[in-house]
Enzyme design. Sequence first.
Site, PDB file in Angstrom:
ATOM      1  N   GLY A   7       0.863  -1.181   0.000  1.00 46.33           N
ATOM      2  CA  GLY A   7       0.000   0.000   0.000  1.00 46.33           C
ATOM      3  C   GLY A   7       0.898   1.229   0.000  1.00 46.33           C
ATOM      4  O   GLY A   7       1.297   1.727   1.052  1.00 46.33           O
ATOM      5  N   ALA A  10      -0.480   7.566   0.119  1.00 47.97           N
ATOM      6  CA  ALA A  10       0.075   8.714   0.845  1.00 47.97           C
ATOM      7  C   ALA A  10       0.968   8.262   2.012  1.00 47.97           C
ATOM      8  O   ALA A  10       2.142   8.634   2.097  1.00 47.97           O
ATOM      9  CB  ALA A  10      -1.087   9.583   1.348  1.00 47.97           C
ATOM     10  N   ALA A 131      -0.238  12.299   5.832  1.00 45.60           N
ATOM     11  CA  ALA A 131       0.289  12.402   4.470  1.00 45.60           C
ATOM     12  C   ALA A 131      -0.862  12.624   3.507  1.00 45.60           C
ATOM     13  O   ALA A 131      -1.989  12.209   3.764  1.00 45.60           O
ATOM     14  CB  ALA A 131       1.015  11.102   4.091  1.00 45.60           C
ATOM     15  N   LYS A 189      -7.988   7.022  19.821  1.00 44.94           N
ATOM     16  CA  LYS A 189      -8.040   7.548  18.446  1.00 44.94           C
ATOM     17  C   LYS A 189      -9.392   7.219  17.806  1.00 44.94           C
ATOM     18  O   LYS A 189      -9.938   8.009  17.033  1.00 44.94           O
ATOM     19  CB  LYS A 189      -6.877   6.980  17.619  1.00 44.94           C
ATOM     20  CG  LYS A 189      -6.651   7.751  16.327  1.00 44.94           C
ATOM     21  CD  LYS A 189      -5.360   7.378  15.611  1.00 44.94           C
ATOM     22  CE  LYS A 189      -5.201   8.220  14.331  1.00 44.94           C
ATOM     23  NZ  LYS A 189      -4.188   7.696  13.424  1.00 44.94           N
TER      24      LYS A 189
HETATM   25  P1  NAD Z   1      -4.162   5.873   0.244  1.00 45.37           P
HETATM   26  O1  NAD Z   1      -5.463   5.597  -0.401  1.00 45.37           O
HETATM   27  O2  NAD Z   1      -3.401   7.095  -0.151  1.00 45.37           O
HETATM   28  O3  NAD Z   1      -3.194   4.625   0.025  1.00 45.37           O
HETATM   29  C1  NAD Z   1      -3.634   3.286   0.000  1.00 45.37           C
HETATM   30  C2  NAD Z   1      -2.864   2.609  -1.134  1.00 45.37           C
HETATM   31  O4  NAD Z   1      -3.109   1.203  -1.075  1.00 45.37           O
HETATM   32  C3  NAD Z   1      -3.281   3.098  -2.519  1.00 45.37           C
HETATM   33  O5  NAD Z   1      -2.162   3.609  -3.222  1.00 45.37           O
HETATM   34  C4  NAD Z   1      -3.854   1.837  -3.169  1.00 45.37           C
HETATM   35  O6  NAD Z   1      -3.603   1.780  -4.575  1.00 45.37           O
HETATM   36  C5  NAD Z   1      -3.130   0.750  -2.417  1.00 45.37           C
HETATM   37  N1  NAD Z   1      -3.765  -0.569  -2.512  1.00 45.37           N
HETATM   38  C6  NAD Z   1      -5.091  -0.869  -2.534  1.00 45.37           C
HETATM   39  N2  NAD Z   1      -5.289  -2.191  -2.691  1.00 45.37           N
HETATM   40  C7  NAD Z   1      -4.056  -2.765  -2.764  1.00 45.37           C
HETATM   41  C8  NAD Z   1      -3.596  -4.093  -2.955  1.00 45.37           C
HETATM   42  N3  NAD Z   1      -4.451  -5.126  -3.116  1.00 45.37           N
HETATM   43  N4  NAD Z   1      -2.261  -4.321  -2.982  1.00 45.37           N
HETATM   44  C9  NAD Z   1      -1.393  -3.294  -2.869  1.00 45.37           C
HETATM   45  N5  NAD Z   1      -1.767  -2.004  -2.711  1.00 45.37           N
HETATM   46  C10 NAD Z   1      -3.079  -1.743  -2.655  1.00 45.37           C
HETATM   47  O7  NAD Z   1      -4.426   5.848   1.809  1.00 45.37           O
HETATM   48  P2  NAD Z   1      -3.560   6.522   2.993  1.00 45.37           P
HETATM   49  O8  NAD Z   1      -4.064   7.893   3.243  1.00 45.37           O
HETATM   50  O9  NAD Z   1      -2.134   6.305   2.728  1.00 45.37           O
HETATM   51  O10 NAD Z   1      -4.043   5.649   4.235  1.00 45.37           O
HETATM   52  C11 NAD Z   1      -3.579   4.320   4.474  1.00 45.37           C
HETATM   53  C12 NAD Z   1      -4.025   3.911   5.885  1.00 45.37           C
HETATM   54  O11 NAD Z   1      -3.389   4.771   6.847  1.00 45.37           O
HETATM   55  C13 NAD Z   1      -5.527   4.052   6.129  1.00 45.37           C
HETATM   56  O12 NAD Z   1      -5.961   3.059   7.039  1.00 45.37           O
HETATM   57  C14 NAD Z   1      -5.652   5.416   6.806  1.00 45.37           C
HETATM   58  O13 NAD Z   1      -6.800   5.543   7.610  1.00 45.37           O
HETATM   59  C15 NAD Z   1      -4.386   5.410   7.665  1.00 45.37           C
HETATM   60  N6  NAD Z   1      -3.874   6.732   8.036  1.00 45.37           N
HETATM   61  C16 NAD Z   1      -3.788   7.726   7.099  1.00 45.37           C
HETATM   62  C17 NAD Z   1      -3.274   8.972   7.489  1.00 45.37           C
HETATM   63  C18 NAD Z   1      -3.105  10.082   6.479  1.00 45.37           C
HETATM   64  O14 NAD Z   1      -2.782  11.204   6.898  1.00 45.37           O
HETATM   65  N7  NAD Z   1      -3.247   9.839   5.177  1.00 45.37           N
HETATM   66  C19 NAD Z   1      -2.880   9.178   8.822  1.00 45.37           C
HETATM   67  C20 NAD Z   1      -2.975   8.125   9.744  1.00 45.37           C
HETATM   68  C21 NAD Z   1      -3.475   6.889   9.339  1.00 45.37           C
END
Ligand code: NAD
Length: 314
Positions: A7, A10, A131, A189
């Site tokens: 994954g 971001a 991010a 959280k």
């Molecule tokens: P995002 O959507 O930017 O990234 C998720 C990534 O996973 C995407 O690029 C997607 O293409 C990929 N993905 C989906 N299915 C997949 C698969 N089968 N194999 C490989 N990759 C796959 O999401 P994010 O904002 O990075 O958030 C990720 C997690 O972190 C979430 O649970 C979110 O709640 C948590 N989080 C995010 C933040 C933030 O500020 N963005 C902060 C704390 C926690």
Amino acid sequence: MKIVIVGAGAMGCRFGLMLKKAGKDVTLIDSWDKQVEEISKNGINANYNGEEVHVDIPIYHQKAVDPSLKADLVIIFTKAMQLEQALEDTKSIVTDSTQVLCLMNGIGYEDILRKYFDGEHIIIGNTMWTAGLEGPGHPKLFGNGYVNMLNLGKSDKAVEGAQEVVKALDEGGLNAIYEKGIFFLIYKKICVNATMNGLCTILEANMADLGEAKASDHIVRNIVSEVVDVARAEGVEMNKEEMYQHVYECYNRETIGAHFPSMYQDLVKNNRLTEIDYINGAIAAKGEKLGIPTPYNHFLTALVHTKEQILGAK
Ligand code: NAD
């Protein structure tokens, strides 16, 4: 330690960039074609606290992972509802000794993780890093944060393994903490995510506007009260009044009040499915199992799913 981040959106890019810059052996896996193409060709080009930062980092498409790639540590950063598919798609990278670190928002991932990893190798936690993405390969990384984590396994080996992961992340500047009270922090959280995410998404309001609408208080307090009841039934001691006050901090316009939570960005801005089943939905499911009424969490879950369907979210 061979680190594979599954994954690379971001958050995956943030952790990948920081760890790679610190000299760690990091590989990314993602399922988004444009992201994989861009990072393969041009690396990650981040807006990092206002400066342009570049890092070259290997990346595989989830459908084309090198069969010889084996991970010592897998860090999961898909969205919650993508977790199981991502683990299924990437199971070739897991060996008998691979550890997994899951820092996604929400609760209740343990059962899914146990299908793919030995319980002694599972580390769970949460993170205050944030991010965003400006486009494929271009994350926007602002501010500071930290990571809390704890091994689920009880053996000395599980403790040692988790402490090695803490050290590796810390060397990457991620401010990692080995935290024995991890479940308290996860539920704390959840109090914020279970109120701000779903309500701001349904009402299309930022957090300050939500808080200033006095009629919202009854809903907010009931959601938090149910979360605390579930946490207590699982043996996590929490004080309801302290949790209400913790949530109210989100209303401050001078700090984070003007912010629209990530669920709003996902559904209202980008027409994407949400993580509601792993936040309010998980509380409702746990409540049902434990015989604890959770009508507010149940209702909010159903409302968000209804909105996803009306908008045709994908
Ligand atoms: P995002 O959507 O930017 O990234 C998720 C990534 O996973 C995407 O690029 C997607 O293409 C990929 N993905 C989906 N299915 C997949 C698969 N089968 N194999 C490989 N990759 C796959 O999401 P994010 O904002 O990075 O958030 C990720 C997690 O972190 C979430 O649970 C979110 O709640 C948590 N989080 C995010 C933040 C933030 O500020 N963005 C902060 C704390 C926690």
